[in-house]
Design a protein around this motif. Sequence first.
Motif, PDB file in Angstrom:
ATOM      1  N   ARG A 173     -15.124   6.051  28.441  1.00 44.89           N
ATOM      2  CA  ARG A 173     -15.763   4.733  28.461  1.00 44.89           C
ATOM      3  C   ARG A 173     -16.788   4.646  29.662  1.00 44.89           C
ATOM      4  O   ARG A 173     -17.591   4.182  29.560  1.00 44.89           O
ATOM      5  N   LEU A 174     -16.508   5.085  30.746  1.00 43.18           N
ATOM      6  CA  LEU A 174     -17.282   5.438  31.881  1.00 43.18           C
ATOM      7  C   LEU A 174     -18.486   5.967  31.762  1.00 43.18           C
ATOM      8  O   LEU A 174     -19.854   5.687  32.105  1.00 43.18           O
ATOM      9  N   LEU A 175     -18.276   7.414  30.938  1.00 43.22           N
ATOM     10  CA  LEU A 175     -19.661   8.216  30.494  1.00 43.22           C
ATOM     11  C   LEU A 175     -20.502   7.355  29.748  1.00 43.22           C
ATOM     12  O   LEU A 175     -21.503   7.458  29.869  1.00 43.22           O
ATOM     13  N   GLN A 176     -19.618   6.852  28.831  1.00 42.24           N
ATOM     14  CA  GLN A 176     -20.516   6.016  27.791  1.00 42.24           C
ATOM     15  C   GLN A 176     -21.438   4.748  28.227  1.00 42.24           C
ATOM     16  O   GLN A 176     -22.644   4.681  27.855  1.00 42.24           O
ATOM     17  N   ALA A 177     -20.795   4.315  29.159  1.00 41.95           N
ATOM     18  CA  ALA A 177     -21.264   3.126  29.787  1.00 41.95           C
ATOM     19  C   ALA A 177     -22.571   3.395  30.644  1.00 41.95           C
ATOM     20  O   ALA A 177     -23.506   2.694  30.883  1.00 41.95           O
ATOM     21  N   THR A 178     -22.415   4.604  31.419  1.00 42.94           N
ATOM     22  CA  THR A 178     -23.470   5.033  32.220  1.00 42.94           C
ATOM     23  C   THR A 178     -24.630   5.555  31.443  1.00 42.94           C
ATOM     24  O   THR A 178     -25.759   5.118  31.645  1.00 42.94           O
ATOM     25  N   ALA A 198     -20.846  -0.838  40.021  1.00 42.19           N
ATOM     26  CA  ALA A 198     -20.155  -1.952  39.474  1.00 42.19           C
ATOM     27  C   ALA A 198     -20.330  -2.312  38.047  1.00 42.19           C
ATOM     28  O   ALA A 198     -19.603  -2.644  37.243  1.00 42.19           O
ATOM     29  N   ASP A 199     -21.623  -2.016  37.829  1.00 37.91           N
ATOM     30  CA  ASP A 199     -22.244  -2.501  36.419  1.00 37.91           C
ATOM     31  C   ASP A 199     -21.615  -1.692  35.249  1.00 37.91           C
ATOM     32  O   ASP A 199     -21.245  -2.011  34.424  1.00 37.91           O
ATOM     33  N   ILE A 200     -21.503  -0.258  35.741  1.00 37.85           N
ATOM     34  CA  ILE A 200     -20.814   0.848  34.775  1.00 37.85           C
ATOM     35  C   ILE A 200     -19.521   0.290  34.686  1.00 37.85           C
ATOM     36  O   ILE A 200     -18.810   0.462  33.556  1.00 37.85           O
ATOM     37  N   ALA A 201     -18.687   0.095  35.659  1.00 37.43           N
ATOM     38  CA  ALA A 201     -17.331  -0.229  35.452  1.00 37.43           C
ATOM     39  C   ALA A 201     -17.066  -1.421  34.584  1.00 37.43           C
ATOM     40  O   ALA A 201     -16.345  -1.451  33.632  1.00 37.43           O
ATOM     41  N   ASP A 202     -17.991  -2.540  34.801  1.00 36.39           N
ATOM     42  CA  ASP A 202     -18.023  -3.731  33.894  1.00 36.39           C
ATOM     43  C   ASP A 202     -18.255  -3.255  32.548  1.00 36.39           C
ATOM     44  O   ASP A 202     -17.518  -4.029  31.664  1.00 36.39           O
ATOM     45  N   ARG A 203     -19.244  -2.615  32.256  1.00 35.25           N
ATOM     46  CA  ARG A 203     -19.524  -2.217  30.769  1.00 35.25           C
ATOM     47  C   ARG A 203     -18.466  -1.583  30.286  1.00 35.25           C
ATOM     48  O   ARG A 203     -18.253  -1.770  29.181  1.00 35.25           O
ATOM     49  N   ALA A 204     -17.861  -0.610  31.219  1.00 30.06           N
ATOM     50  CA  ALA A 204     -16.463   0.083  30.415  1.00 30.06           C
ATOM     51  C   ALA A 204     -15.317  -0.462  30.470  1.00 30.06           C
ATOM     52  O   ALA A 204     -14.339  -0.251  29.802  1.00 30.06           O
ATOM     53  N   LEU A 225     -21.322  11.258  38.236  1.00 25.79           N
ATOM     54  CA  LEU A 225     -21.048  10.336  37.154  1.00 25.79           C
ATOM     55  C   LEU A 225     -22.315  10.518  36.042  1.00 25.79           C
ATOM     56  O   LEU A 225     -21.913  10.909  34.935  1.00 25.79           O
ATOM     57  N   PHE A 226     -23.456  10.415  36.813  1.00 22.88           N
ATOM     58  CA  PHE A 226     -24.427  10.276  35.773  1.00 22.88           C
ATOM     59  C   PHE A 226     -24.741  11.887  35.057  1.00 22.88           C
ATOM     60  O   PHE A 226     -25.032  11.965  33.582  1.00 22.88           O
ATOM     61  N   ILE A 238     -32.178  24.179  19.287  1.00 23.24           N
ATOM     62  CA  ILE A 238     -33.678  24.009  19.932  1.00 23.24           C
ATOM     63  C   ILE A 238     -34.246  22.636  19.497  1.00 23.24           C
ATOM     64  O   ILE A 238     -34.549  21.887  20.457  1.00 23.24           O
ATOM     65  N   ASP A 239     -34.003  22.103  18.254  1.00 23.68           N
ATOM     66  CA  ASP A 239     -34.446  20.937  17.754  1.00 23.68           C
ATOM     67  C   ASP A 239     -33.499  19.756  18.662  1.00 23.68           C
ATOM     68  O   ASP A 239     -34.109  18.713  18.745  1.00 23.68           O
ATOM     69  N   ALA A 240     -32.376  20.007  18.702  1.00 29.13           N
ATOM     70  CA  ALA A 240     -31.546  19.073  19.325  1.00 29.13           C
ATOM     71  C   ALA A 240     -31.912  18.605  20.584  1.00 29.13           C
ATOM     72  O   ALA A 240     -31.749  17.476  21.092  1.00 29.13           O
ATOM     73  N   ILE A 241     -32.128  19.595  21.434  1.00 25.07           N
ATOM     74  CA  ILE A 241     -32.072  19.463  22.603  1.00 25.07           C
ATOM     75  C   ILE A 241     -33.989  18.762  23.069  1.00 25.07           C
ATOM     76  O   ILE A 241     -34.004  18.181  23.735  1.00 25.07           O
ATOM     77  N   LEU A 242     -34.826  19.206  22.261  1.00 20.20           N
ATOM     78  CA  LEU A 242     -36.034  18.842  22.239  1.00 20.20           C
ATOM     79  C   LEU A 242     -36.033  17.180  21.763  1.00 20.20           C
ATOM     80  O   LEU A 242     -36.824  16.220  22.343  1.00 20.20           O
ATOM     81  N   GLY A 243     -35.208  16.879  20.835  1.00 22.10           N
ATOM     82  CA  GLY A 243     -35.064  15.695  20.380  1.00 22.10           C
ATOM     83  C   GLY A 243     -34.380  14.818  21.238  1.00 22.10           C
ATOM     84  O   GLY A 243     -34.924  13.669  21.408  1.00 22.10           O
ATOM     85  N   LEU A 244     -33.593  15.195  22.221  1.00 22.57           N
ATOM     86  CA  LEU A 244     -33.016  14.455  23.234  1.00 22.57           C
ATOM     87  C   LEU A 244     -34.232  13.891  24.302  1.00 22.57           C
ATOM     88  O   LEU A 244     -34.270  12.937  24.667  1.00 22.57           O
ATOM     89  N   ALA A 245     -35.214  14.955  24.555  1.00 17.37           N
ATOM     90  CA  ALA A 245     -36.024  14.577  25.557  1.00 17.37           C
ATOM     91  C   ALA A 245     -37.017  13.780  24.828  1.00 17.37           C
ATOM     92  O   ALA A 245     -37.468  13.049  25.795  1.00 17.37           O
ATOM     93  N   VAL A 246     -37.428  13.824  23.595  1.00 21.84           N
ATOM     94  CA  VAL A 246     -38.122  13.003  23.269  1.00 21.84           C
ATOM     95  C   VAL A 246     -37.795  11.431  22.847  1.00 21.84           C
ATOM     96  O   VAL A 246     -38.256  10.234  23.161  1.00 21.84           O
ATOM     97  N   ASP A 247     -36.259  11.522  22.549  1.00 24.04           N
ATOM     98  CA  ASP A 247     -35.822  10.084  22.207  1.00 24.04           C
ATOM     99  C   ASP A 247     -35.176   9.368  23.248  1.00 24.04           C
ATOM    100  O   ASP A 247     -34.995   8.148  23.073  1.00 24.04           O
ATOM    101  N   SER A 248     -34.989  10.080  24.238  1.00 28.12           N
ATOM    102  CA  SER A 248     -34.156   9.712  25.649  1.00 28.12           C
ATOM    103  C   SER A 248     -34.986   9.835  26.855  1.00 28.12           C
ATOM    104  O   SER A 248     -34.348  10.576  27.746  1.00 28.12           O
ATOM    105  N   PRO A 249     -35.900   9.599  26.976  1.00 25.48           N
ATOM    106  CA  PRO A 249     -36.967  10.105  28.171  1.00 25.48           C
ATOM    107  C   PRO A 249     -36.410   9.659  29.328  1.00 25.48           C
ATOM    108  O   PRO A 249     -36.413  10.299  30.310  1.00 25.48           O
ATOM    109  N   VAL A 250     -35.893   8.172  29.525  1.00 25.15           N
ATOM    110  CA  VAL A 250     -35.468   7.804  30.692  1.00 25.15           C
ATOM    111  C   VAL A 250     -34.085   8.367  31.054  1.00 25.15           C
ATOM    112  O   VAL A 250     -34.262   8.906  32.613  1.00 25.15           O
ATOM    113  N   LEU A 251     -33.233   8.709  30.349  1.00 26.37           N
ATOM    114  CA  LEU A 251     -32.091   9.491  30.720  1.00 26.37           C
ATOM    115  C   LEU A 251     -32.267  10.983  31.096  1.00 26.37           C
ATOM    116  O   LEU A 251     -31.997  11.548  32.002  1.00 26.37           O
TER     117      LEU A 251
END
Length: 198
Positions: A19-24, A39-45, A62-63, A96-109
Amino acid sequence: MSPRSASVNEELRRRSRDRLLQATVELVAEHGYDATKLADIADRAGTARGLVSYYFPSKRQLFQSAVHRLMHRTLEAALEREPRTDHGPELLARAIDAILGLAVDSPVLMRAHMAGILQAEGFVQCPEQQRLAQLLRETVVRYGSPDVDSDYPLLRALLMGAVFAVLIPGAPMPRRRLRGELFTRYGLAWELGVPPGG
């Protein structure tokens, strides 16, 4: 009331950690790394603030664990999606497609993750990172590498470089071009994996 068994306690700890990992992942994607507080992570989790420090010695660890978990789950889903296959080139194309896809779909992370890796702490050695490494290494084996100990680190480096190139603010490389370079490097047909645009 009898005390909980060791296996029940272990399962409860695993769920709290998950839950902590997902909330992060969710909060950093929404607000960015710097604006996300423990504290926000703990609250969300839905957990106590003290549990964060119990499982993870720092916000950075954690991140990184949270992003490694996202990466290995995304990679695992890509490798195991239907139709299931043992065809090495297809599995490498999916990776390859999975990792490149993460970069495109989740740039902030992924930007925050790459920035953390380039700091002094480097890779956080955690179960999530080890699972990601295991999946990539197994993919290299199934691809048919004659020298896995050399080829696995090279694939990892090439994927990290491609992710970095996708994420450069103001001058990103197109995913299609990077995919083409990686597919050429490994002799993969364009139609393998999940080609961009269909």
